[in-house]
Motif scaffolding. Structure first.
Motif, PDB file in Angstrom:
ATOM      1  N   ASP A 243       0.689  -1.201  -0.105  1.00 29.93           N
ATOM      2  CA  ASP A 243       0.054  -0.002  -0.108  1.00 29.93           C
ATOM      3  C   ASP A 243       1.122   1.302   0.027  1.00 29.93           C
ATOM      4  O   ASP A 243       0.525   2.115  -0.772  1.00 29.93           O
ATOM      5  N   PRO A 244       1.920   1.394   0.837  1.00 27.53           N
ATOM      6  CA  PRO A 244       2.717   2.494   0.685  1.00 27.53           C
ATOM      7  C   PRO A 244       3.118   3.124  -0.690  1.00 27.53           C
ATOM      8  O   PRO A 244       3.254   4.050  -1.281  1.00 27.53           O
ATOM      9  N   THR A 245       3.524   2.044  -1.545  1.00 24.00           N
ATOM     10  CA  THR A 245       3.758   2.440  -3.031  1.00 24.00           C
ATOM     11  C   THR A 245       2.783   2.888  -3.807  1.00 24.00           C
ATOM     12  O   THR A 245       2.865   3.920  -4.481  1.00 24.00           O
ATOM     13  N   ALA A 249       2.602   6.713  -5.301  1.00 21.48           N
ATOM     14  CA  ALA A 249       2.223   6.969  -6.785  1.00 21.48           C
ATOM     15  C   ALA A 249       0.987   7.947  -6.722  1.00 21.48           C
ATOM     16  O   ALA A 249       1.212   8.682  -7.921  1.00 21.48           O
ATOM     17  N   ILE A 250       0.371   7.922  -5.805  1.00 22.61           N
ATOM     18  CA  ILE A 250      -0.872   8.953  -5.975  1.00 22.61           C
ATOM     19  C   ILE A 250      -0.332  10.407  -5.626  1.00 22.61           C
ATOM     20  O   ILE A 250      -0.609  11.273  -6.398  1.00 22.61           O
ATOM     21  N   LYS A 251       0.579  10.488  -4.847  1.00 18.22           N
ATOM     22  CA  LYS A 251       1.237  11.719  -4.350  1.00 18.22           C
ATOM     23  C   LYS A 251       2.019  12.225  -5.812  1.00 18.22           C
ATOM     24  O   LYS A 251       1.995  13.348  -5.983  1.00 18.22           O
ATOM     25  N   ILE A 259      -0.363  15.753   0.465  1.00 23.76           N
ATOM     26  CA  ILE A 259      -1.654  14.789   0.657  1.00 23.76           C
ATOM     27  C   ILE A 259      -1.724  13.844   1.708  1.00 23.76           C
ATOM     28  O   ILE A 259      -0.659  13.105   1.966  1.00 23.76           O
ATOM     29  N   VAL A 260      -2.747  13.590   2.610  1.00 20.56           N
ATOM     30  CA  VAL A 260      -2.664  12.792   3.565  1.00 20.56           C
ATOM     31  C   VAL A 260      -3.672  11.773   3.160  1.00 20.56           C
ATOM     32  O   VAL A 260      -4.812  11.964   3.135  1.00 20.56           O
ATOM     33  N   ILE A 261      -2.963  10.367   3.178  1.00 22.22           N
ATOM     34  CA  ILE A 261      -4.089   9.284   2.653  1.00 22.22           C
ATOM     35  C   ILE A 261      -3.897   8.146   3.775  1.00 22.22           C
ATOM     36  O   ILE A 261      -2.920   7.581   4.131  1.00 22.22           O
ATOM     37  N   LYS A 262      -5.031   8.030   4.396  1.00 28.60           N
ATOM     38  CA  LYS A 262      -5.064   7.187   5.458  1.00 28.60           C
ATOM     39  C   LYS A 262      -5.637   5.434   5.153  1.00 28.60           C
ATOM     40  O   LYS A 262      -5.378   4.551   5.790  1.00 28.60           O
ATOM     41  N   ARG A 263      -6.386   5.665   3.848  1.00 23.70           N
ATOM     42  CA  ARG A 263      -6.994   4.441   3.524  1.00 23.70           C
ATOM     43  C   ARG A 263      -6.760   4.118   2.064  1.00 23.70           C
ATOM     44  O   ARG A 263      -7.145   5.342   1.123  1.00 23.70           O
ATOM     45  N   ASP A 272      -2.094   3.869 -13.011  1.00 21.07           N
ATOM     46  CA  ASP A 272      -0.845   3.542 -13.853  1.00 21.07           C
ATOM     47  C   ASP A 272       0.395   4.044 -13.400  1.00 21.07           C
ATOM     48  O   ASP A 272       0.868   5.429 -13.794  1.00 21.07           O
ATOM     49  N   SER A 273       1.241   3.635 -12.631  1.00 19.87           N
ATOM     50  CA  SER A 273       2.475   4.116 -12.197  1.00 19.87           C
ATOM     51  C   SER A 273       3.521   3.027 -11.854  1.00 19.87           C
ATOM     52  O   SER A 273       3.182   2.097 -11.341  1.00 19.87           O
ATOM     53  N   PRO A 274       4.753   3.256 -12.313  1.00 25.59           N
ATOM     54  CA  PRO A 274       5.814   2.260 -12.087  1.00 25.59           C
ATOM     55  C   PRO A 274       5.859   2.138 -10.664  1.00 25.59           C
ATOM     56  O   PRO A 274       6.489   0.883 -10.219  1.00 25.59           O
TER      57      PRO A 274
END
Length: 347
Positions: A243-245, A249-251, A259-263, A272-274
């Motif tokens: 999940d951390p990857t 990728a989103i950031k 950006i803070v993403i908890k879920r 689509d990101s390497p």
């Protein structure tokens, strides 16, 4: 007789004048000339500072600026300023102050933790040494430097291993960057290289995998187990599915690391990101943050086990529940999903 009196007067006047001059010179050099109460005070002199800049810095600290100027002029310091951090001790005279400013450059401790980007690293370092964040970032991203040292735009963050280092305060951006490469090469000694080779990974790949381990768990004692899990998946040609990857990728895709993403949501897994290890196999092209030494060594000396799955342990926060089979993992996952839904964490 009259001539003798004149000669005697001239001699006496010369002696008095010489004495006054000697006293003035002595006072300028050897009388105490500080006015602060602490045992010592620190001054920071920039590499391009002039003597006027130095006087401005010293004005709150010394009693007689005029005698300091005289001494500095006589000793040649006024035209030979050196940048750095210097200590002025209480009761110092001008001769001692000039000596300290000339050859007493004091090293400073420079420390940084697991920054996510070079931009954040530059900001962290800029408050600790003279180089500003813009010059540091330019030095970090310099194409010829990266090419010559064997790095690229995907792993340019690799050489910076979080730790505490000693630098002179007036270190330039380029010298800081170059020193970090030296420290990186020193860190990767023969023992660590041999361990990486045994895993079938390069040092850069180890750092990239360690960054995932670092982000997965803040518990240092759990990191060897998490590292072992990901190495098991790599050996079996399974997707890492970390999940951390996805969060990284989103950031990176949004170009916004605030950006803070908890879920992580199911839709996020389609990005689509390497760096998205739910879509792309193997280790990502670069670290998703700077892993600390414990995370790197956790990969190199991972725990040997058969675990392939893990999920946050809601009964022991900060740790994970591990599973060898998908069935067992799904049971663990159900408990986690019930908990996160109860907390109404939607993002």
């Amino acid at each position: 007789m009259y001539i003798r009196k004149i000669l005697l007067f001239i001699v006496l006047a010369g002696l008095v004048g010489g004495g006054l001059f000697a006293y003035k010179v002595y006072s300028a050099f050897f009388n105490p000339n500080t006015k602060f109460n602490n045992d010592e005070a620190y001054v920071f002199i920039k590499s391009d500072d002039t003597f006027n800049d130095v006087k401005e810095v010293l004005t709150p600290l010394i009693e007689d600026l005029e005698t300091f100027e005289q001494a500095a002029d006589r000793k040649g310091y006024a035209t030979n300023i050196k940048g750095g951090k210097y200590a002025i001790k209480k009761g110092m005279n001008n001769n001692e102050i000039i000596g300290a400013l000339r050859s007493g450059n004091i090293p400073v401790k420079v420390a940084f933790n697991n920054q996510e980007t070079l931009e954040s690293l530059a900001g962290r370092i800029a408050v600790q040494i003279e180089a500003d964040s813009v010059s540091l970032l330019n030095a970090f991203k310099d194409a010829s430097f990266l090419r010559n040292k064997g790095f690229d735009n995907g792993n340019e963050i690799v050489p910076y291993i979080p730790n505490s280092y000693e630098f002179f305060w007036n270190t330039s951006a380029e010298k800081f960057r170059d020193r970090m490469v030296v420290e990186f090469n020193r860190f990767w000694n023969d023992d660590r290289k041999a361990k990486a080779k045994k895993l079938g990974l390069t040092p850069k790949e180890v750092v990239a995998l360690a960054s995932i381990v670092h982000k997965e768990t803040a518990k240092v004692d759990e990191r060897p187990r998490v590292a072992g899990l990901y190495l098991n998946r790599l050996r079996r040609k399974m997707l890492l599915q970390a999940d951390p990857t996805v969060i990284y990728a989103i950031k990176k895709h949004a170009n916004d690391f605030s950006i803070v993403i908890k879920r992580v949501l199911y839709k996020d897994l389609e990005l689509d990101s390497p760096y998205n290890t739910y879509k792309y196999a193997g280790v990502p092209p670069g670290p998703i943050a700077m892993p600390d030494i414990s995370a790197i060594d956790a990969v190199l000396s991972s725990e040997k086990h058969d675990y392939l799955y893990m999920v946050a342990n809601v009964e022991d926060f900060g740790y994970h529940k591990f599973a060898k089979s998908m069935a067992q993992h799904n049971r663990n996952k159900e408990q986690y999903i019930r908990w996160i839904n109860a907390q109404k964490i939607n993002r």
